[in-house]
Design an enzyme around this catalytic site. Sequence first.
Site, PDB file in Angstrom:
ATOM      1  N   GLY A 180     -52.871  22.736 -10.086  1.00 32.71           N
ATOM      2  CA  GLY A 180     -53.250  21.385  -9.697  1.00 32.71           C
ATOM      3  C   GLY A 180     -53.790  21.367  -8.285  1.00 32.71           C
ATOM      4  O   GLY A 180     -54.195  22.401  -7.748  1.00 32.71           O
ATOM      5  N   CYS A 181     -53.789  20.222  -7.686  1.00 33.76           N
ATOM      6  CA  CYS A 181     -54.307  20.059  -6.326  1.00 33.76           C
ATOM      7  C   CYS A 181     -53.627  21.051  -5.383  1.00 33.76           C
ATOM      8  O   CYS A 181     -52.403  21.142  -5.331  1.00 33.76           O
ATOM      9  CB  CYS A 181     -54.050  18.631  -5.857  1.00 33.76           C
ATOM     10  SG  CYS A 181     -54.570  18.325  -4.164  1.00 33.76           S
ATOM     11  N   PHE A 182     -54.431  21.779  -4.634  1.00 41.57           N
ATOM     12  CA  PHE A 182     -53.859  22.828  -3.788  1.00 41.57           C
ATOM     13  C   PHE A 182     -53.099  22.320  -2.578  1.00 41.57           C
ATOM     14  O   PHE A 182     -52.314  23.044  -1.982  1.00 41.57           O
ATOM     15  CB  PHE A 182     -54.892  23.864  -3.379  1.00 41.57           C
ATOM     16  CG  PHE A 182     -56.241  23.375  -2.904  1.00 41.57           C
ATOM     17  CD1 PHE A 182     -56.415  22.213  -2.179  1.00 41.57           C
ATOM     18  CD2 PHE A 182     -57.365  24.144  -3.168  1.00 41.57           C
ATOM     19  CE1 PHE A 182     -57.652  21.799  -1.728  1.00 41.57           C
ATOM     20  CE2 PHE A 182     -58.617  23.758  -2.719  1.00 41.57           C
ATOM     21  CZ  PHE A 182     -58.767  22.578  -2.004  1.00 41.57           C
ATOM     22  N   TRP A 183     -53.279  21.075  -2.189  1.00 40.40           N
ATOM     23  CA  TRP A 183     -52.572  20.538  -1.016  1.00 40.40           C
ATOM     24  C   TRP A 183     -51.056  20.590  -1.195  1.00 40.40           C
ATOM     25  O   TRP A 183     -50.328  21.077  -0.348  1.00 40.40           O
ATOM     26  CB  TRP A 183     -52.968  19.097  -0.747  1.00 40.40           C
ATOM     27  CG  TRP A 183     -54.386  18.857  -0.370  1.00 40.40           C
ATOM     28  CD1 TRP A 183     -55.305  19.756   0.085  1.00 40.40           C
ATOM     29  CD2 TRP A 183     -55.049  17.597  -0.415  1.00 40.40           C
ATOM     30  NE1 TRP A 183     -56.501  19.133   0.320  1.00 40.40           N
ATOM     31  CE2 TRP A 183     -56.372  17.802   0.017  1.00 40.40           C
ATOM     32  CE3 TRP A 183     -54.653  16.325  -0.790  1.00 40.40           C
ATOM     33  CZ2 TRP A 183     -57.305  16.778   0.106  1.00 40.40           C
ATOM     34  CZ3 TRP A 183     -55.580  15.301  -0.714  1.00 40.40           C
ATOM     35  CH2 TRP A 183     -56.897  15.523  -0.261  1.00 40.40           C
ATOM     36  N   HIS A 187     -46.966  17.186  -6.416  1.00 39.64           N
ATOM     37  CA  HIS A 187     -46.070  18.331  -6.527  1.00 39.64           C
ATOM     38  C   HIS A 187     -44.703  18.037  -5.905  1.00 39.64           C
ATOM     39  O   HIS A 187     -44.624  17.382  -4.878  1.00 39.64           O
ATOM     40  CB  HIS A 187     -46.695  19.547  -5.852  1.00 39.64           C
ATOM     41  CG  HIS A 187     -47.922  20.021  -6.545  1.00 39.64           C
ATOM     42  ND1 HIS A 187     -49.174  19.575  -6.212  1.00 39.64           N
ATOM     43  CD2 HIS A 187     -48.085  20.867  -7.574  1.00 39.64           C
ATOM     44  CE1 HIS A 187     -50.067  20.130  -7.007  1.00 39.64           C
ATOM     45  NE2 HIS A 187     -49.428  20.929  -7.846  1.00 39.64           N
TER      46      HIS A 187
END
Length: 165
Positions: free
Chosen positions: A14-17, A161
Site C-alpha cells: 500500500g501507500c509507502f508513507w 497502516h
Amino acid sequence: MSDANRDYVILAGGCFWGMEQLFQKFEGVIDTDVGYTGGKLINPTYKDVKTGETDHAEAIKITFDTDRTNLKNILHFFFKVHDPTTVNRQGNDVGTQYRSAIFVRNNEQRITSEEVIKEVEELERFKGSVQTNLEDEREFYLAEDFHQDYLLKNPMGYTCHFVRK
C-alpha cells in the site's frame, strides 16, 4: 557495523508513507527508503506511478542489521502492518501500485517468504487468504525527496497502516 551484518528487502503493502513510518521504529532496521519497483517504466515519478499504468508498486527498501533481526522477523511485521488479503488495495488506496508484494532477490529470500506466508495463513489472523505476490527484485527507483520520511515531516498526513495484533 560491517556490510556483512547488513541485508535488505523490498516490500510493497500500500501507500509507502505508513509502511516507512512503522518500519523506522522496528528493532534492527537501519534505514528505509521509499520508491517504485516492479514496473516497466525507467525512472518513474509519482505522477507516472499514481496512474496505475506503469505496473510499479509503491515500495519500501528496508535495510536491517542481521545481528539484531532477520528477514523472517521483518516479514512477520510486514504482515502485521498491512492487509495482505486485498488485491491491489490498502484502505482507500486502490490500484496495482498499492499491491502487496515481496520483491525477492535470491532463492533464500524466496524460501523464507514462502515459509512466512504459510505461517501467516496458519495463524488465521485474517478472514481471507494471503494475496501477497512474490516478485523477482527489479530496479528500485527512489521516490521524490518529498516522499522520503513523509510522516515524520507531516505528522498529520494520511496513513492506512497500523500494527495489528
